[in-house]
Design a protein around this motif. Structure first.
Motif, mmCIF file in Angstrom:
data_model
loop_
_atom_site.group_PDB
_atom_site.id
_atom_site.type_symbol
_atom_site.label_atom_id
_atom_site.label_comp_id
_atom_site.label_asym_id
_atom_site.label_seq_id
_atom_site.Cartn_x
_atom_site.Cartn_y
_atom_site.Cartn_z
ATOM 1 N N VAL A 173 -35.433 36.852 -7.579
ATOM 2 C CA VAL A 173 -34.873 38.170 -7.259
ATOM 3 C C VAL A 173 -33.411 38.030 -6.848
ATOM 4 O O VAL A 173 -32.544 38.786 -7.302
ATOM 5 C CB VAL A 173 -35.687 38.848 -6.133
ATOM 6 N N GLN A 174 -33.119 37.056 -5.987
ATOM 7 C CA GLN A 174 -31.738 36.845 -5.551
ATOM 8 C C GLN A 174 -30.827 36.510 -6.731
ATOM 9 O O GLN A 174 -29.704 37.025 -6.844
ATOM 10 C CB GLN A 174 -31.675 35.726 -4.518
ATOM 11 N N LYS A 175 -31.319 35.683 -7.618
ATOM 12 C CA LYS A 175 -30.522 35.309 -8.788
ATOM 13 C C LYS A 175 -30.254 36.531 -9.666
ATOM 14 O O LYS A 175 -29.138 36.725 -10.168
ATOM 15 C CB LYS A 175 -31.261 34.236 -9.585
ATOM 16 N N ALA A 176 -31.272 37.375 -9.836
ATOM 17 C CA ALA A 176 -31.106 38.571 -10.657
ATOM 18 C C ALA A 176 -30.110 39.542 -10.032
ATOM 19 O O ALA A 176 -29.292 40.159 -10.733
ATOM 20 C CB ALA A 176 -32.453 39.258 -10.862
ATOM 21 N N ILE A 177 -30.154 39.678 -8.694
ATOM 22 C CA ILE A 177 -29.202 40.554 -8.010
ATOM 23 C C ILE A 177 -27.775 40.067 -8.236
ATOM 24 O O ILE A 177 -26.869 40.851 -8.533
ATOM 25 C CB ILE A 177 -29.511 40.607 -6.499
ATOM 26 N N GLN A 178 -27.579 38.774 -8.094
ATOM 27 C CA GLN A 178 -26.243 38.207 -8.291
ATOM 28 C C GLN A 178 -25.745 38.450 -9.710
ATOM 29 O O GLN A 178 -24.564 38.739 -9.920
ATOM 30 C CB GLN A 178 -26.262 36.713 -7.968
ATOM 31 N N LEU A 196 -43.988 45.106 5.698
ATOM 32 C CA LEU A 196 -42.873 44.741 6.562
ATOM 33 C C LEU A 196 -42.358 43.333 6.293
ATOM 34 O O LEU A 196 -41.161 43.057 6.461
ATOM 35 C CB LEU A 196 -43.284 44.878 8.031
ATOM 36 N N GLU A 197 -43.255 42.446 5.853
ATOM 37 C CA GLU A 197 -42.772 41.090 5.540
ATOM 38 C C GLU A 197 -41.779 41.104 4.374
ATOM 39 O O GLU A 197 -40.873 40.265 4.309
ATOM 40 C CB GLU A 197 -43.937 40.139 5.244
ATOM 41 N N GLN A 198 -41.957 42.073 3.458
ATOM 42 C CA GLN A 198 -40.983 42.214 2.381
ATOM 43 C C GLN A 198 -39.640 42.690 2.929
ATOM 44 O O GLN A 198 -38.583 42.224 2.493
ATOM 45 C CB GLN A 198 -41.496 43.208 1.333
ATOM 46 N N VAL A 199 -39.674 43.602 3.880
ATOM 47 C CA VAL A 199 -38.434 44.078 4.497
ATOM 48 C C VAL A 199 -37.684 42.914 5.134
ATOM 49 O O VAL A 199 -36.470 42.767 4.973
ATOM 50 C CB VAL A 199 -38.722 45.166 5.552
ATOM 51 N N ARG A 200 -38.411 42.061 5.846
ATOM 52 C CA ARG A 200 -37.786 40.904 6.490
ATOM 53 C C ARG A 200 -37.115 39.993 5.467
ATOM 54 O O ARG A 200 -36.025 39.463 5.713
ATOM 55 C CB ARG A 200 -38.836 40.115 7.277
ATOM 56 N N ALA A 201 -37.762 39.821 4.339
ATOM 57 C CA ALA A 201 -37.188 38.969 3.295
ATOM 58 C C ALA A 201 -36.001 39.636 2.612
ATOM 59 O O ALA A 201 -34.962 39.000 2.362
ATOM 60 C CB ALA A 201 -38.264 38.619 2.267
ATOM 61 N N GLU A 204 -32.359 39.781 4.159
ATOM 62 C CA GLU A 204 -31.619 38.516 4.166
ATOM 63 C C GLU A 204 -30.963 38.217 2.816
ATOM 64 O O GLU A 204 -30.136 37.300 2.728
ATOM 65 C CB GLU A 204 -32.553 37.366 4.543
ATOM 66 N N LEU A 205 -31.323 38.957 1.785
ATOM 67 C CA LEU A 205 -30.746 38.719 0.463
ATOM 68 C C LEU A 205 -29.328 39.270 0.388
ATOM 69 O O LEU A 205 -29.003 40.292 0.989
ATOM 70 C CB LEU A 205 -31.611 39.378 -0.618
ATOM 71 N N GLU A 206 -28.493 38.612 -0.378
ATOM 72 C CA GLU A 206 -27.131 39.088 -0.599
ATOM 73 C C GLU A 206 -27.122 40.095 -1.746
ATOM 74 O O GLU A 206 -27.789 39.904 -2.759
ATOM 75 C CB GLU A 206 -26.214 37.915 -0.940
ATOM 76 N N GLY A 207 -26.361 41.167 -1.542
ATOM 77 C CA GLY A 207 -26.189 42.138 -2.624
ATOM 78 C C GLY A 207 -27.172 43.285 -2.626
ATOM 79 O O GLY A 207 -27.101 44.159 -3.504
ATOM 80 N N VAL A 208 -28.090 43.322 -1.656
ATOM 81 C CA VAL A 208 -29.037 44.433 -1.586
ATOM 82 C C VAL A 208 -28.354 45.608 -0.888
ATOM 83 O O VAL A 208 -27.836 45.484 0.223
ATOM 84 C CB VAL A 208 -30.310 44.039 -0.805
ATOM 85 N N ASP A 209 -28.345 46.770 -1.555
ATOM 86 C CA ASP A 209 -27.716 47.955 -0.985
ATOM 87 C C ASP A 209 -28.715 48.855 -0.268
ATOM 88 O O ASP A 209 -28.382 49.489 0.735
ATOM 89 C CB ASP A 209 -27.028 48.757 -2.100
ATOM 90 N N TYR A 210 -29.946 48.927 -0.794
ATOM 91 C CA TYR A 210 -30.972 49.803 -0.236
ATOM 92 C C TYR A 210 -32.322 49.098 -0.251
ATOM 93 O O TYR A 210 -32.598 48.299 -1.152
ATOM 94 C CB TYR A 210 -31.122 51.099 -1.047
ATOM 95 N N ILE A 211 -33.155 49.444 0.713
ATOM 96 C CA ILE A 211 -34.559 49.053 0.674
ATOM 97 C C ILE A 211 -35.382 50.333 0.736
ATOM 98 O O ILE A 211 -35.212 51.161 1.639
ATOM 99 C CB ILE A 211 -34.943 48.126 1.836
ATOM 100 N N LEU A 212 -36.250 50.505 -0.242
ATOM 101 C CA LEU A 212 -37.145 51.653 -0.285
ATOM 102 C C LEU A 212 -38.416 51.318 0.479
ATOM 103 O O LEU A 212 -39.140 50.376 0.131
ATOM 104 C CB LEU A 212 -37.484 51.995 -1.737
#
Length: 280
Positions: A173-178, A196-201, A204-212
């Motif tokens: 996922v991080q690679k795809a965001i980059q 919530l464990e997904q929210v925690r992860a 911490e990712l770079e490039g995430v603008d929103y979490i649904l």
């Protein structure tokens, strides 16, 4: 696009001709008519309705009396039309169809916006729009004081559970965001979390603008806001189970956005009519 919709709408309504007006309204009869609101609401589509009248007959005199986005009450006159009575009657239903539908969306949006005005939350629309009407309905949301979510699949990457299942782990996922950010810097990235464990992860990712935050309880929403902490580059959007009875409590959890599919798929039309007031 609006012009194409107007042409399609008129074609399906008029077909080979308006037989009622042709046989029951004298050809040279002129009239003055007003488009009038019959219940309280917020109007949208006034300019579009004017365009319908002029498409039917460019010689009509059409005056906009109330601008899109205005709050109105019963009896408010939106448009004044003067000219051939046949032309006014031929354009009437198509103009009202656009105006009633879009004003209904704006009115419903305003109800949600007013309920959460004391919070930081902003009301979002979704892609659950009438095919072909997306730009119009999303403008109606703006007229009602709401905020537009993405227009389509092209202007925001919204990674849902099925995408995540196919992706192959958080590193992928991080690679795809980059890669998205490198190839399309203007495209924002949103990740869907139902735990919530997904929210925690995800925070911490770079490039995430929103979490649904999908179908989370009020307590989970509050905890997600705490997890986000000072990472305000990541905005939180609540989705699922949102209605006029629940939206205030959802907004008070501290989320940034609340998406409401009902704005565009379930808003009732506003009661608007056309009345003749004179003519020759």
């Amino acid at each position: 696009m609006s012009q194409e919709l107007i042409m399609m709408a008129l074609e399906e309504d008029i077909g080979e001709g308006d037989v009622t007006s042709q046989y029951f309204v004298p050809e040279n009869k002129t009239a003055i008519a007003f488009v009038t609101v019959r219940e309280e609401g917020v109007v949208s589509g006034v300019k579009l309705a004017k365009a319908v009248f002029l498409e039917v007959d460019p010689n009509l005199e059409v005056q906009i009396l109330v601008e899109d986005g205005s709050k109105v009450g019963p009896g408010a006159m939106l448009i004044r039309v003067e000219g051939k009575a046949r032309s006014i009657l031929t354009a009437e239903r198509t103009a009202l169809n656009f105006l009633q539908r879009l004003s209904g969306v704006a009115t419903m949006t305003a109800r949600y916006v007013n309920l959460v005005r004391h919070t930081r939350a902003r009301i979002l629309d979704t892609r659950k729009t009438t095919p072909g009407y997306r730009a119009l309905e999303k403008q109606a949301v703006l007229d009602g004081g709401g905020t537009n979510h993405r227009m389509g699949l092209y202007d925001r990457a919204m990674v849902k559970d099925n995408h995540l299942a196919a992706e192959g782990g958080i590193e992928a996922v991080q690679k795809a965001i980059q890669q998205v950010k490198a190839d399309k810097p203007h495209v924002e990235v949103e990740l869907e979390a139902d735990r919530l464990e997904q929210v925690r992860a995800f925070v911490e990712l770079e490039g995430v603008d929103y979490i649904l935050l999908d179908n989370m309880s009020l307590e989970e929403l509050k905890e997600a806001v705490e997890i986000r902490g000072d990472k305000h580059r990541v905005r939180l959007e609540a989705s699922g189970g949102v209605n006029l009875s629940t939206v205030v409590e959802i907004a008070e959890t501290g989320v940034d956005f609340i998406s409401v599919g009902a704005l565009t798929h379930s808003s009732p039309s506003l009661d608007i009519g056309l009345d003749f007031v004179g003519g020759k």
